[in-house]
Design an enzyme around this catalytic site. Structure first.
Site, PDB file in Angstrom:
ATOM      1  N   ASP A 138      -7.736   9.521  -3.659  1.00 26.96           N
ATOM      2  CA  ASP A 138      -7.090   8.337  -4.231  1.00 26.96           C
ATOM      3  C   ASP A 138      -8.152   7.355  -4.709  1.00 26.96           C
ATOM      4  O   ASP A 138      -8.075   6.155  -4.433  1.00 26.96           O
ATOM      5  CB  ASP A 138      -6.162   7.684  -3.210  1.00 26.96           C
TER       6      ASP A 138
ATOM      7  N   VAL B  98      -1.998  -3.737   4.755  1.00 26.43           N
ATOM      8  CA  VAL B  98      -3.334  -4.101   5.223  1.00 26.43           C
ATOM      9  C   VAL B  98      -3.338  -5.583   5.562  1.00 26.43           C
ATOM     10  O   VAL B  98      -2.872  -6.413   4.781  1.00 26.43           O
ATOM     11  CB  VAL B  98      -4.403  -3.793   4.152  1.00 26.43           C
TER      12      VAL B  98
ATOM     13  N   GLY C 267       0.820  -1.202   0.000  1.00 24.59           N
ATOM     14  CA  GLY C 267       0.000   0.000   0.000  1.00 24.59           C
ATOM     15  C   GLY C 267       0.858   1.258   0.000  1.00 24.59           C
ATOM     16  O   GLY C 267       2.039   1.233   0.352  1.00 24.59           O
ATOM     17  N   GLY C 268       0.269   2.377  -0.377  1.00 20.70           N
ATOM     18  CA  GLY C 268       1.021   3.617  -0.472  1.00 20.70           C
ATOM     19  C   GLY C 268       1.627   4.038   0.853  1.00 20.70           C
ATOM     20  O   GLY C 268       2.798   4.404   0.934  1.00 20.70           O
ATOM     21  N   MET C 269       0.837   4.009   1.928  1.00 25.10           N
ATOM     22  CA  MET C 269       1.327   4.427   3.243  1.00 25.10           C
ATOM     23  C   MET C 269       1.697   3.258   4.129  1.00 25.10           C
ATOM     24  O   MET C 269       2.515   3.397   5.027  1.00 25.10           O
ATOM     25  CB  MET C 269       0.270   5.275   3.956  1.00 25.10           C
TER      26      MET C 269
END
Length: 364
Positions: free
Chosen positions: A147, A27, A22-24
């Site tokens: 996003d 999950v 994931g971008g940040m």
């Protein structure tokens, strides 16, 4: 950061990783030991925290914003927020509703080729309608998503579409912190404002909605070029009309999708305009036709449970059809069939809507 079988905050037992890139952050799927349910847990990558001192604040903002949207059926619910002391640095986590189903990205790739064009088109209309409802609700609460893309849209096994990952969301009047397009890997959906580093407004979500609907209805991204060429295309080029790629799309819908992809944010239509066109396309009486001759008893049971088609009619192994006045019921049940692995059906919008809500099942 986390490991399978690890228990965090004496409550959430990690069962598997869902998204490692994931971008940040990442999950994970976990089991809520107190309420005995599946949940999704999102964490911030340690690298991101080190590089960005504001990462924890940004992540906590996401939790608060997501929690403020609780109750909307088309938005993934934020359930909890916490902080854990990691091996190197403390890190934050958010607990979210676990949506059993697939992403819109998987729907496009796996099902567009398995069902007929009209059935696919009608299902896309329902998905788009529910996406619009979610975005309008967030905008009404002065929250941006920033996003929107098919991989952040979830189709649940109950036939409901939900938008997740408000990781880039901000109150509109405080949207001053920018994130690079490259960092969040959303180049095919990024607006001209994102490429040029301008302040994010509602127009960013509209553009990303346009790019998402373009791909949903056509199976193609607006500009099918390498990453390095994406910026030039989004800043300067106009994509082909969606109707030129999929002639099932109405002229009105095709034109509005192109308008959503306008270079200037002020040229993009209001959400109610796309919502109105989708509603006009959706309203009407629908017919579902099922072919069950080669289906097993287990599949027949699933069909009966999802659609309430009578067992007696299904047992004949002849094609069966059913009429609905409620488009939402018909299309939602169709999504449920797909996610249950059943593809031998078709749906059509009937010319006349002056029929009873549900007609009796007929065998053919």
């Amino acid at each position: 950061m986390l490991n399978v079988s690890e228990v965090i905050n004496d409550r959430y037992k990690i069962t598997r990783i869902i998204d490692a890139d994931g971008g940040m952050g990442q999950v994970w799927e976990a089991h809520d030991l107190r309420l005995s349910r599946k949940v999704a847990i999102k964490t911030v990558k340690e690298r991101f925290i080190k590089e960005n001192p504001q990462a924890s604040t940004i992540f906590q903002d996401e939790a608060k914003l997501g929690a403020s949207l609780i109750g909307h059926p088309n938005i993934v619910t934020v359930l909890d927020y916490g902080k854990i002391s990691g091996n190197l640095v403390p890190y934050d986590f958010i607990v979210m509703e676990f949506v059993e189903g697939i992403t819109a990205n998987e729907f496009i790739k796996n099902y567009k080729v398995k069902i007929d064009s009209e059935t696919y088109y009608r299902l896309c209309l329902l998905i788009s309608w529910e996406i619009c409802k979610a975005i309008k609700h967030s905008h009404d609460n002065n929250i941006l998503h920033r996003d929107i893309k098919p991989s952040n849209i979830f189709l649940s096994k109950y036939g409901v579409t939900k938008i997740g990952d408000f990781g880039l969301a901000r109150f509109i009047d405080a949207a001053t912190r920018a994130h690079s397009v490259n960092q969040f890997k959303s180049a095919p959906y990024a607006s001209p404002e994102q490429w040029s580093g301008q302040k994010h407004t509602r127009g960013v979500d509209k553009y990303q909605l346009g790019a998402t609907l373009f791909e949903l209805f056509t199976g193609e991204i607006p500009f099918n070029v390498p990453f390095l060429a994406q910026m030039n295309c989004h800043l300067n080029n106009t994509p082909n009309a969606p109707k030129d790629i999929n002639n099932a799309i109405s002229d009105d819908l095709s034109n509005l999708i192109l308008k959503l992809l306008s270079k200037k944010a002020t040229d993009r239509p209001a959400l109610w305009q796309i919502y109105d066109v989708l509603c006009k396309e959706l309203l009407g009486t629908y017919s579902m036709k099922l072919s069950v001759a080669e289906e097993s008893k287990e599949v027949i049971y699933k069909i009966n449970k999802i659609t309430e088609f009578e067992k007696e009619a299904l047992a004949t192994k002849n094609p069966v059809s059913y009429s609905y006045l409620d488009f939402n019921e018909c299309l939602s049940e169709s999504l449920q069939l797909l996610l249950a692995g059943i593809t031998k059906f078709s749906i059509q919008k009937k010319a006349s809507s002056n029929q009873q809500n549900k007609q009796k099942i007929v065998t053919e």
